[in-house]
Every structure is written in C-alpha cells, then in structure tokens.
Design an enzyme around this catalytic site. Sequence first.
Site, PDB file in Angstrom:
ATOM      1  N   GLY A 171       0.586  -1.586  -0.047  1.00 35.75           N
ATOM      2  CA  GLY A 171      -0.144   0.130   0.632  1.00 35.75           C
ATOM      3  C   GLY A 171       0.797   1.393  -0.067  1.00 35.75           C
ATOM      4  O   GLY A 171       0.571   2.501  -0.213  1.00 35.75           O
ATOM      5  N   CYS A 172       1.923   1.125   0.144  1.00 35.83           N
ATOM      6  CA  CYS A 172       3.353   1.915   0.358  1.00 35.83           C
ATOM      7  C   CYS A 172       3.293   2.997  -1.337  1.00 35.83           C
ATOM      8  O   CYS A 172       3.709   1.400  -2.533  1.00 35.83           O
ATOM      9  CB  CYS A 172       4.304   1.743   0.588  1.00 35.83           C
TER      10      CYS A 172
END
Lengths: 134, 98, 107
Positions: free
Chosen positions: C105-106
């Site tokens: 999700g980064c």
Amino acid sequence: MSTKKFMYLNRKAPYGTVYALESLEVVLIAAAFEQDVSLAFIDDGVYQIVDGQKTDGIGMKNFSSTYRALGDYDINKLYVSKESLDERGLSEDDLMPLVYEDEDDDWAEKPSVFVVSNAELSKIMSDQDVCLSF
Amino acid sequence: MLHTVNKSSFERNSLQSCVNIIDDSSVILLIEDGVISATNNTQSSIVSDLASQGRVYALQGDLEARGISSKVADNIKVVDYAGFVDLVVEHGTPVSWV
Amino acid sequence: MADILGAPVDEEGFLVNLTDWTKDIAVEMAKGDDIDLSDEHWEVIDFLREYYEEYQIAPAVRVLTKAIGKKMGKDKGNSKYLYSLFPYGPGKQGCRFAGLPKPTGCI
C-alpha cells in the site's frame, strides 16, 4: 472523509488460486484509509484461516501469518460461516486463534474471529456500505 | 490411467465428472485445491467408493499448505512428489481435470 | 540490473532477494542516502525485520509507529522521531535498509 462500512467476502481456498492473497493485500492497502473494515469467510474461504498451514512442500509463501497482523491494522471483525465450516468437517478449533489488542482497554487481547450462522452473516452484510467479493 | 483433479468439489464439479467417466483401472490423484475433497466433509462421498478400493491419492504438500493433513478421510493414500512420479510411471501421463 | 555489494536491487533500490540481506548492505544503502546508521536506526531496522519474520509483511507506517511506541516508548513511537531517522519515510526507506519489500500500500 466519512467512515464507510466495508466488507471483504472471501470465498476461495488459499494457494490454489490467487484470490485469497489478492484479497488480503487489498484489505491491507484499504486499511490505510481508516474505514470500518470487516472480513467474511464463507465456502472454501474458511480454509484461509485454518491453523497450522505449512507451505514448504509446495514452495509458495505462507501468508497465513499475515492474518495475525490484521489486528495491528485495526481489522478485528472476522466473521466465519458456521455452515461453511460444518460442511467441510471443520470447527472453530481448527481456525487460527486470531486476536487484537484493544487500545481503549489497556491493550487487552480480544478475539477477532466470530463464527456466525449464514442468517447472521446475511444481516451483517446488509448493514454494509460496500461488499467486495474475492 | 491416472487422473489429477485440482479443484475443490465445493467450487466445481471436476471431481464428480471425473468419477462419472473413468474406467475400473483408473486412479485419481487430488492436487492443489483438489485435496479438499480428500478430507472428511459433505463432499467425501464422491470418492469414498473409489477410496475403499485404494484408487484415490492426495498430494501431501497441498494438504499441509491448507492445514488439513490431519483430516484426511479413511482409505485415501497420501503421497509426496516422489509418489506422484511413481504414479505417473505406473499409470502413464495424467489426465488433468481442471 | 543494479546491485549493492553484489546483491541485485530493483529500480527503487529494494533488494530483489530478501535472503541476500546483510548489515553491510544496509550500511551501504544508507551511505547512498547520506545517512550514517546509528543505534537508533538499527533499533528500527531490527524491529522491521522481526515484524516481517513474524507476519510476512512490512508494516504500514501507522502500524509501525504504534508498535514502536508500544515497545520502545511514546518518545520514539511518533512520526516526527521516525522521520528524523528516515527522512524518506520510515516505511519506505526503513524497509529498504532492512532488506524488506516496500510496505503493502506504500506508493
């Protein structure tokens, strides 16, 4: 941003197809948006959180331990269909004892897994803003 | 003849189709999600007759990955990859029921 | 493909093979970012590696901050402190030094 209720519906066994892992990744990404997230495990999806998975023999990453991190991401409502477990000769004792630490209760460990009937699950589902099926 | 089934009987009817068609000399090896049908559950009856004749196998690594190796139904033979190879040697190239 | 001390890295500088990681590689990566790794850096890098070992994921920054605070105290469990150690982000930069993949999700 207003909080919405998201439910991720997991219907496939892990490893045989990529659905279980994809769902888990989407859940972790979505966790950053601080919504009210719950997971449901029905049909073969219940195998995703069966305890004692060992993947050395098939050479795939054992992602079952990642479910234990869900509590850190404030995801602590994992609903499991009782009927789906029964059909597969499984019980709650066969599942990983997933817990989360309640920040508002001096970090007390509390269970995240709830075995519910399909009727109860259907009620919980109808209460969601968004249901995503994997 | 050797037949491999890699789908759960709760998801697809591959195993039932396979059982309906194969002859008396055929054996079935359950692999990947197919191993779910090797455990005691409401779909076990699909292979119980064949299993009692010693004609149903399940792949160990796939059972272990799903945490269900302790739940294998009676008469189903658990094999590792070497056992898989032995089955191919004995019965020839497998037919894959996907 | 680029490499650090012989270990291949992807276009963003993350190790391709997690098992290639050594402390020397972390030091070398940090040097490339003009950072001298201190005990405080190592504390976080070790924590990230332990977290990955246990859960098979690199934690999101929010999770990392909370967990560090719980383990090492509130003065370390805040983003100001963690960003002072890892100016490009404790998740992204910290995980890279620790030899982990980019946190899920980064961006």
